[in-house]
Design a protein around this motif. Structure first.
Motif, short mmCIF file in Angstrom:
data_model
loop_
_atom_site.label_atom_id
_atom_site.label_comp_id
_atom_site.label_asym_id
_atom_site.label_seq_id
_atom_site.Cartn_x
_atom_site.Cartn_y
_atom_site.Cartn_z
N THR A 17 87.02 -5.01 -1.06
CA THR A 17 88.22 -4.19 -1.24
C THR A 17 89.33 -4.71 -0.34
O THR A 17 89.11 -5.54 0.55
CB THR A 17 87.93 -2.72 -0.88
N LEU A 21 87.12 -1.56 6.65
CA LEU A 21 86.91 -0.46 7.59
C LEU A 21 86.80 -0.98 9.02
O LEU A 21 86.30 -2.09 9.25
CB LEU A 21 85.66 0.32 7.22
N PRO A 54 84.74 6.39 4.17
CA PRO A 54 83.74 5.38 3.82
C PRO A 54 82.81 5.84 2.69
O PRO A 54 82.70 7.04 2.40
CB PRO A 54 82.94 5.23 5.12
N LYS A 55 82.17 4.87 2.06
CA LYS A 55 81.14 5.18 1.08
C LYS A 55 79.84 5.59 1.77
O LYS A 55 79.03 6.34 1.21
CB LYS A 55 80.87 3.95 0.20
N LYS A 170 83.09 -3.45 2.20
CA LYS A 170 82.41 -2.83 1.06
C LYS A 170 82.28 -1.33 1.23
O LYS A 170 81.44 -0.70 0.61
CB LYS A 170 81.04 -3.49 0.86
N GLY A 171 83.10 -0.76 2.11
CA GLY A 171 83.14 0.69 2.24
C GLY A 171 82.15 1.30 3.19
O GLY A 171 81.94 2.52 3.17
#
Length: 278
Positions: A17, A21, A54-55, A170-171
């Motif tokens: 993305t 983060l 975040p994921k 990637k979160g």
């Protein structure tokens, strides 16, 4: 093959993305910080609102020491109360965040330097939930823990952590949870309520660690025992220090470095924490 489908779906959907983060090292201190409204916990809550959502959250906690490296892989990790002598209110806390078995498997595929075990017995210890419950009080983000192989030296942990770097894009929010200066045997229990009370050697080492972090002097951080005689007082055992190495290894040269909760407690502990990135 059907049982592997969720893993493949997760791997496929973990796209790079535009938002990377930050990575955090958080001094967690007393388990009571998990239920108290104080300067430390308020900062954690603030980060939960400021950091892109975040994921998932992956924590390297000072309180999960193992033979070999393991990652929690259960769907519903239990809340571990790994302490004694505290009020019942602390033992009553449950943090019902879900786990993420697919992310656990994906993470093991990133780490090639050692075999990582998928753990179904541990859960979330107080190095994790006391912090994350302030950041994400609704427990609506999956949380995993990566263990610390206590048989391995500092360099090993620093190098292993590098293999997790892609998760930042990637979160996945990665947190190292320990304390930069941590000597429980020398705590001045009668000074716990005295603001920012630190022994001279504790303050000295805290400032030296901050200097090395700011200068990205990884070698000195890894070989911390060689810094000076005060290092052995600040880190009599490396369990609470190793999470700092994991977090430090996950930065890149463009990350802004900032410190927070930069205070001494009880003479021989510091809550100093670090954020890399924005």
């Amino acid at each position: 093959m059907a049982s592997l489908q969720p893993f493949y779906n997760w791997s496929r959907d973990l796209k790079e993305t535009d938002i990377k983060l930050p990575v955090l090292f958080i001094g967690h201190g007393s388990p009571m910080n998990g239920i108290q409204d104080n300067a430390f916990s308020r900062t954690w809550s603030k980060f939960g609102k400021e950091i892109p959502r975040p994921k998932a959250v992956l924590v390297v906690s000072a309180h999960w020491l193992t033979n070999g490296t393991h990652i929690t892989a259960m769907a519903q990790p239990k809340t571990i109360h790994d302490f004694g002598g505290f009020p019942q209110a602390l033992f009553d806390v449950q943090y019902p965040a879900k786990g993420h078995p697919e992310l656990a498997k994906f993470t093991t595929s990133l780490i090639t330097s050692t075999k990582v075990g998928l753990d179904h017995d541990w859960g979330l210890d107080h190095g994790t939930w006391t912090i994350v419950r302030h950041m994400y009080p609704n427990a609506d983000i999956p949380v995993l823990q990566l263990s610390i192989d206590y048989n391995k030296p500092a360099q090993y942990h620093f190098e292993l952590a590098k293999e997790l770097y892609s998760l930042r894009s990637k979160g996945v929010l990665i947190i190292g949870s320990g304390n930069m200066v941590h000597n429980l045997s020398m705590v001045a229990w009668d000074k716990l309520n005295e603001p920012e009370y630190g022994y001279d050697w504790a303050v000295e080492m805290n400032e030296l660690f901050k200097e090395k972090i700011s200068n990205r002097d990884f070698k000195s951080l890894i070989d911390y025992e060689k810094l000076n005689s005060a290092a052995k007082l600040a880190i009599p055992s490396p369990d609470h220090y190793y999470p700092l190495l994991y977090a430090s290894a996950l930065q890149d040269s463009k990350d802004e470095i900032s410190f927070f909760n930069d205070k001494a407690v009880g003479g021989s502990l510091t809550m100093t924490s670090v954020k890399w990135g924005v």
